[in-house]
Design a protein around this motif. Structure first.
Motif, PDB file in Angstrom:
ATOM      1  N   LEU A 152       0.827  -1.212   0.000  1.00  0.00           N
ATOM      2  CA  LEU A 152       0.000   0.000   0.000  1.00  0.00           C
ATOM      3  C   LEU A 152       0.855   1.253   0.000  1.00  0.00           C
ATOM      4  O   LEU A 152       0.568   2.218  -0.728  1.00  0.00           O
ATOM      5  CB  LEU A 152      -0.920  -0.010   1.226  1.00  0.00           C
ATOM      6  CG  LEU A 152      -2.057  -1.047   1.214  1.00  0.00           C
ATOM      7  CD1 LEU A 152      -2.765  -1.076   2.564  1.00  0.00           C
ATOM      8  CD2 LEU A 152      -3.049  -0.725   0.102  1.00  0.00           C
ATOM      9  N   ALA A 153       1.903   1.265   0.816  1.00  0.00           N
ATOM     10  CA  ALA A 153       2.784   2.434   0.861  1.00  0.00           C
ATOM     11  C   ALA A 153       3.472   2.658  -0.479  1.00  0.00           C
ATOM     12  O   ALA A 153       3.567   3.793  -0.968  1.00  0.00           O
ATOM     13  CB  ALA A 153       3.821   2.265   1.968  1.00  0.00           C
ATOM     14  N   GLY A 154       3.938   1.570  -1.100  1.00  0.00           N
ATOM     15  CA  GLY A 154       4.593   1.699  -2.392  1.00  0.00           C
ATOM     16  C   GLY A 154       3.671   2.251  -3.457  1.00  0.00           C
ATOM     17  O   GLY A 154       4.038   3.133  -4.234  1.00  0.00           O
ATOM     18  N   VAL A 155       2.442   1.723  -3.502  1.00  0.00           N
ATOM     19  CA  VAL A 155       1.466   2.199  -4.492  1.00  0.00           C
ATOM     20  C   VAL A 155       1.129   3.669  -4.263  1.00  0.00           C
ATOM     21  O   VAL A 155       1.056   4.464  -5.210  1.00  0.00           O
ATOM     22  CB  VAL A 155       0.182   1.337  -4.443  1.00  0.00           C
ATOM     23  CG1 VAL A 155      -0.915   1.966  -5.284  1.00  0.00           C
ATOM     24  CG2 VAL A 155       0.481  -0.076  -4.935  1.00  0.00           C
ATOM     25  N   ALA A 156       0.917   4.044  -3.011  1.00  0.00           N
ATOM     26  CA  ALA A 156       0.579   5.438  -2.705  1.00  0.00           C
ATOM     27  C   ALA A 156       1.696   6.384  -3.120  1.00  0.00           C
ATOM     28  O   ALA A 156       1.447   7.447  -3.712  1.00  0.00           O
ATOM     29  CB  ALA A 156       0.286   5.587  -1.215  1.00  0.00           C
ATOM     30  N   VAL A 157       2.931   6.015  -2.833  1.00  0.00           N
ATOM     31  CA  VAL A 157       4.072   6.851  -3.212  1.00  0.00           C
ATOM     32  C   VAL A 157       4.207   6.909  -4.732  1.00  0.00           C
ATOM     33  O   VAL A 157       4.496   7.971  -5.307  1.00  0.00           O
ATOM     34  CB  VAL A 157       5.362   6.318  -2.561  1.00  0.00           C
ATOM     35  CG1 VAL A 157       6.587   7.034  -3.117  1.00  0.00           C
ATOM     36  CG2 VAL A 157       5.304   6.496  -1.053  1.00  0.00           C
ATOM     37  N   GLY A 158       3.993   5.780  -5.398  1.00  0.00           N
ATOM     38  CA  GLY A 158       4.067   5.754  -6.851  1.00  0.00           C
ATOM     39  C   GLY A 158       3.008   6.625  -7.507  1.00  0.00           C
ATOM     40  O   GLY A 158       3.290   7.367  -8.458  1.00  0.00           O
ATOM     41  N   VAL A 159       1.773   6.545  -7.012  1.00  0.00           N
ATOM     42  CA  VAL A 159       0.692   7.380  -7.549  1.00  0.00           C
ATOM     43  C   VAL A 159       1.007   8.862  -7.331  1.00  0.00           C
ATOM     44  O   VAL A 159       0.773   9.699  -8.222  1.00  0.00           O
ATOM     45  CB  VAL A 159      -0.646   7.009  -6.875  1.00  0.00           C
ATOM     46  CG1 VAL A 159      -1.720   8.036  -7.199  1.00  0.00           C
ATOM     47  CG2 VAL A 159      -1.092   5.628  -7.320  1.00  0.00           C
ATOM     48  N   THR A 160       1.558   9.180  -6.177  1.00  0.00           N
ATOM     49  CA  THR A 160       1.922  10.573  -5.889  1.00  0.00           C
ATOM     50  C   THR A 160       2.961  11.075  -6.883  1.00  0.00           C
ATOM     51  O   THR A 160       2.833  12.174  -7.441  1.00  0.00           O
ATOM     52  CB  THR A 160       2.470  10.696  -4.460  1.00  0.00           C
ATOM     53  OG1 THR A 160       1.465  10.308  -3.526  1.00  0.00           O
ATOM     54  CG2 THR A 160       2.905  12.121  -4.165  1.00  0.00           C
ATOM     55  N   ALA A 161       4.010  10.287  -7.097  1.00  0.00           N
ATOM     56  CA  ALA A 161       5.072  10.692  -8.020  1.00  0.00           C
ATOM     57  C   ALA A 161       4.532  10.861  -9.434  1.00  0.00           C
ATOM     58  O   ALA A 161       4.887  11.819 -10.137  1.00  0.00           O
ATOM     59  CB  ALA A 161       6.197   9.664  -8.001  1.00  0.00           C
ATOM     60  N   TYR A 162       3.682   9.953  -9.859  1.00  0.00           N
ATOM     61  CA  TYR A 162       3.085  10.018 -11.200  1.00  0.00           C
ATOM     62  C   TYR A 162       2.276  11.299 -11.364  1.00  0.00           C
ATOM     63  O   TYR A 162       2.442  12.046 -12.338  1.00  0.00           O
ATOM     64  CB  TYR A 162       2.197   8.793 -11.415  1.00  0.00           C
ATOM     65  CG  TYR A 162       1.373   8.817 -12.688  1.00  0.00           C
ATOM     66  CD1 TYR A 162       1.928   8.423 -13.907  1.00  0.00           C
ATOM     67  CD2 TYR A 162       0.044   9.218 -12.663  1.00  0.00           C
ATOM     68  CE1 TYR A 162       1.178   8.450 -15.068  1.00  0.00           C
ATOM     69  CE2 TYR A 162      -0.716   9.245 -13.823  1.00  0.00           C
ATOM     70  CZ  TYR A 162      -0.149   8.853 -15.022  1.00  0.00           C
ATOM     71  OH  TYR A 162      -0.901   8.889 -16.172  1.00  0.00           O
ATOM     72  N   ALA A 163       1.389  11.580 -10.400  1.00  0.00           N
ATOM     73  CA  ALA A 163       0.510  12.752 -10.510  1.00  0.00           C
ATOM     74  C   ALA A 163       1.303  14.059 -10.418  1.00  0.00           C
ATOM     75  O   ALA A 163       1.058  15.001 -11.183  1.00  0.00           O
ATOM     76  CB  ALA A 163      -0.553  12.704  -9.412  1.00  0.00           C
ATOM     77  N   VAL A 164       2.262  14.136  -9.499  1.00  0.00           N
ATOM     78  CA  VAL A 164       3.029  15.371  -9.317  1.00  0.00           C
ATOM     79  C   VAL A 164       3.932  15.624 -10.521  1.00  0.00           C
ATOM     80  O   VAL A 164       4.096  16.762 -10.963  1.00  0.00           O
ATOM     81  CB  VAL A 164       3.848  15.315  -8.019  1.00  0.00           C
ATOM     82  CG1 VAL A 164       4.779  16.513  -7.918  1.00  0.00           C
ATOM     83  CG2 VAL A 164       2.915  15.272  -6.814  1.00  0.00           C
ATOM     84  N   PHE A 165       4.521  14.569 -11.066  1.00  0.00           N
ATOM     85  CA  PHE A 165       5.370  14.718 -12.250  1.00  0.00           C
ATOM     86  C   PHE A 165       4.576  15.313 -13.404  1.00  0.00           C
ATOM     87  O   PHE A 165       5.031  16.253 -14.071  1.00  0.00           O
ATOM     88  CB  PHE A 165       5.952  13.364 -12.649  1.00  0.00           C
ATOM     89  CG  PHE A 165       6.800  13.413 -13.897  1.00  0.00           C
ATOM     90  CD1 PHE A 165       8.143  13.762 -13.822  1.00  0.00           C
ATOM     91  CD2 PHE A 165       6.256  13.106 -15.130  1.00  0.00           C
ATOM     92  CE1 PHE A 165       8.926  13.812 -14.972  1.00  0.00           C
ATOM     93  CE2 PHE A 165       7.024  13.156 -16.290  1.00  0.00           C
ATOM     94  CZ  PHE A 165       8.365  13.502 -16.205  1.00  0.00           C
TER      95      PHE A 165
END
Length: 362
Positions: A152-165
């Motif tokens: 869950l932590a990995g997915v949340a961080v990945g989604v954050t990076a994708y959206a912010v990028f």
């Protein structure tokens, strides 16, 4: 026929650039997912964690997402650019074969980029904390095993990076107005919900920043970063490139007002009432004075703006005066007066940024 072929070529080029950008965002998100999972595994291993609260899944995820959000924003600003600029030209927006001129890295450009990146990071941090609190209420007393928590932590961080990028690569005044509004709303609401005194509203809005708690830190940090954001984007909202000489002083007056509003808003958060009542009140009153000047000076600076925008500004100023009279006569409490005035000022500034961005696009 030639014109049709040129348009078709431009559409194909734009589509290829958009797909290339999405591909880069997926790579950034995937890398962040892996790093987030690897970083969280040592903290989660062999434990059953609560969803929210101290030492919880959402707390670690929010902190990791906040850091990754700042990094992803900077990476996004560097994507397809020759320099670290908050609003630089992108090859995807240029005709085929055309290349943007190399831009020198300036201290102001780096400062602007970092401030806006921090805002993205704080939005991610508070957003995941809020989602964790909601899920914790829905799954009362539930715990999460280490492997599930890591995923869950990995997915949340990945989604954050994708959206912010993606946000960073496409940022302009129109989108930045939304970021500023979302940042202020999320920060203030988070401070309200986490306030140790549920009756803080019986005093004044500034009471949120007077305690040595996470709520106070959130409130003051929100004001400081929002103020720095406003000061940072003042130059881009009043771009002087190609402006006629007689128009420059009008835009400069607007720029000075925007910078003053940003600096004074940061001052409200930097000097809570329990630190310095004089500096706090001077910052708050000075911000309202700068806003009043801006409302009446913006018309000659933006002659092409719609008339409804100017009417909106005059009405906003009138409402602030009205609620101030209500407070003086005892009809409104100070909290209501501050909330109404704050919402109006932020609302007008958001619309101003969108109008300026629309004018720049035109």
């Amino acid at each position: 026929m030639t014109e049709t072929r040129q348009r078709s070529t431009e559409r194909v080029t734009a589509r290829a650039a958009a797909l290339n950008l999405e591909g880069a965002a997926i790579v950034v998100g995937g890398a962040a997912l892996v790093l987030g999972a690897l970083a969280s595994l040592p903290f989660f291993w062999g434990r059953s964690l609560p969803i929210a609260g101290p030492g919880s899944v959402s707390q670690f995820t929010a902190l990791a997402a906040g850091v990754v959000g700042v990094v992803a924003y900077v990476v996004g600003r560097l994507w397809h650019r020759d320099a670290l600029t908050p609003f630089g030209g992108s090859p995807s927006r240029q005709p085929a074969g055309d290349h943007p001129a190399r831009r020198a890295v300036t201290a102001s450009a780096v400062f602007d980029t970092i401030v806006i990146g921090i805002a993205h990071g704080i939005i991610a941090l508070l957003g995941w904390l809020a989602l964790g609190a909601v899920l914790a209420d829905g799954f009362t007393d539930a715990t999460v095993y280490a492997v599930s928590a890591t995923a869950l932590a990995g997915v949340a961080v990945g989604v954050t990076a994708y959206a912010v990028f993606l946000s960073a690569t496409r940022i302009d005044l129109m989108r930045l107005s939304t970021v500023l509004a979302v940042f202020a709303i999320v920060g203030i609401i988070a401070a309200m919900l986490s306030a140790p005194d549920p009756h803080w509203w019986q005093y004044h809005l500034s009471a949120l920043g007077m305690s040595n708690t996470v709520s106070s830190l959130t409130f003051n940090l929100t004001l400081i970063v929002a103020g720095l954001m406003m000061a940072a984007i003042a130059r881009y909202a009043t771009d002087l490139t190609g402006v006629e000489p007689e128009q420059r002083p009008r835009l400069l007056r607007v720029r000075v007002c925007l910078i003053l509003i940003g600096v004074l808003l940061a001052g409200v958060g930097l000097f809570p009432l329990d630190v310095s009542q004089i500096l706090h009140n001077v910052s708050a009153v000075g911000m309202l004075i700068a806003f009043a000047l801006l409302v009446f000076w913006v018309r000659p600076a933006l002659p092409g703006a719609p008339r409804s925008f100017f009417v909106f500004g005059y009405v906003s100023f009138g409402v602030i005066v009205l609620v101030a009279v209500f407070f003086v006569t005892g009809y409104y409490v100070l909290t209501a007066t501050e909330l109404v005035a704050g919402v109006i000022v932020f609302g007008w500034l958001t619309v101003f940024l969108r109008v300026s961005g629309a004018g720049a696009r035109g």
